[in-house]
Scaffold this motif. Sequence first.
Motif, mmCIF file in Angstrom:
data_model
loop_
_atom_site.group_PDB
_atom_site.id
_atom_site.type_symbol
_atom_site.label_atom_id
_atom_site.label_comp_id
_atom_site.label_asym_id
_atom_site.label_seq_id
_atom_site.Cartn_x
_atom_site.Cartn_y
_atom_site.Cartn_z
ATOM 1 N N THR A 25 41.943 55.891 39.112
ATOM 2 C CA THR A 25 41.444 54.557 38.793
ATOM 3 C C THR A 25 40.069 54.319 39.405
ATOM 4 O O THR A 25 39.161 53.816 38.732
ATOM 5 N N LEU A 29 37.362 54.146 36.485
ATOM 6 C CA LEU A 29 37.006 52.756 36.206
ATOM 7 C C LEU A 29 36.058 52.147 37.233
ATOM 8 O O LEU A 29 35.422 51.135 36.957
ATOM 9 N N TRP A 64 47.824 51.075 40.756
ATOM 10 C CA TRP A 64 46.943 50.351 39.842
ATOM 11 C C TRP A 64 46.546 49.002 40.448
ATOM 12 O O TRP A 64 45.379 48.626 40.457
ATOM 13 N N HIS A 65 47.528 48.281 40.956
ATOM 14 C CA HIS A 65 47.277 46.969 41.538
ATOM 15 C C HIS A 65 46.349 47.072 42.749
ATOM 16 O O HIS A 65 45.376 46.316 42.857
ATOM 17 N N MET A 68 42.841 47.890 41.573
ATOM 18 C CA MET A 68 42.209 46.739 40.932
ATOM 19 C C MET A 68 41.759 45.710 41.974
ATOM 20 O O MET A 68 40.681 45.122 41.850
ATOM 21 N N HIS A 72 38.039 44.751 41.870
ATOM 22 C CA HIS A 72 37.769 43.441 41.257
ATOM 23 C C HIS A 72 38.155 42.237 42.108
ATOM 24 O O HIS A 72 37.901 41.105 41.697
ATOM 25 N N TYR A 76 42.383 39.309 40.188
ATOM 26 C CA TYR A 76 41.643 39.988 39.115
ATOM 27 C C TYR A 76 42.301 39.771 37.757
ATOM 28 O O TYR A 76 41.621 39.702 36.734
ATOM 29 N N TRP A 77 43.619 39.668 37.716
ATOM 30 C CA TRP A 77 44.364 39.529 36.466
ATOM 31 C C TRP A 77 44.090 38.197 35.776
ATOM 32 O O TRP A 77 44.253 38.102 34.561
ATOM 33 N N GLU A 80 40.387 38.846 34.387
ATOM 34 C CA GLU A 80 40.385 39.955 33.420
ATOM 35 C C GLU A 80 41.824 40.277 33.024
ATOM 36 O O GLU A 80 42.411 41.245 33.512
ATOM 37 N N LEU A 83 43.308 43.775 32.527
ATOM 38 C CA LEU A 83 43.523 44.680 33.655
ATOM 39 C C LEU A 83 44.908 44.540 34.274
ATOM 40 O O LEU A 83 45.235 45.250 35.223
ATOM 41 N N PRO A 86 48.098 48.971 33.440
ATOM 42 C CA PRO A 86 47.267 50.179 33.397
ATOM 43 C C PRO A 86 47.311 50.869 32.036
ATOM 44 O O PRO A 86 48.288 50.740 31.295
ATOM 45 N N TYR A 90 46.195 56.368 33.063
ATOM 46 C CA TYR A 90 46.630 56.127 34.438
ATOM 47 C C TYR A 90 48.055 56.637 34.621
ATOM 48 O O TYR A 90 48.372 57.301 35.607
#
Length: 109
Positions: A25, A29, A64-65, A68, A72, A76-77, A80, A83, A86, A90
């Motif tokens: 990730t 990303l 992933w969390h 992120m 971000h 972030y969720w 975005e 996001l 994943p 991923y």
Amino acid sequence: MTDSGWSQEEYCRYLNAERRAYAWTLSELGGFTADTARSAAVEQYPYLGAADPYRGLVFHHESWHWAMLRLHGDRYWEREPGLLHPPSAYEAAWEAGLAEDPATAILTA
């Protein structure tokens, strides 16, 4: 099983999977170099011995969390929504990490 509820093999397989997916990730990303992403993954997911009472606690959210959040920031969720979940690449990285030799989790600690 250990007192923490994780067998050594299970813990090490999850550790490898989370490290690989976290590094994927950050590099794919977040623009991190592969080496920097791997180092960040080991730092985020240090090996903890069987007697450590917090062993496995970092797995309460998937990598992933955590990645992120690093890339971000908090919530972030909300900014975005795309996001929140994943991508399949991923998931493939996570599965590849799960398949690695569990002994490598200790060697990279």
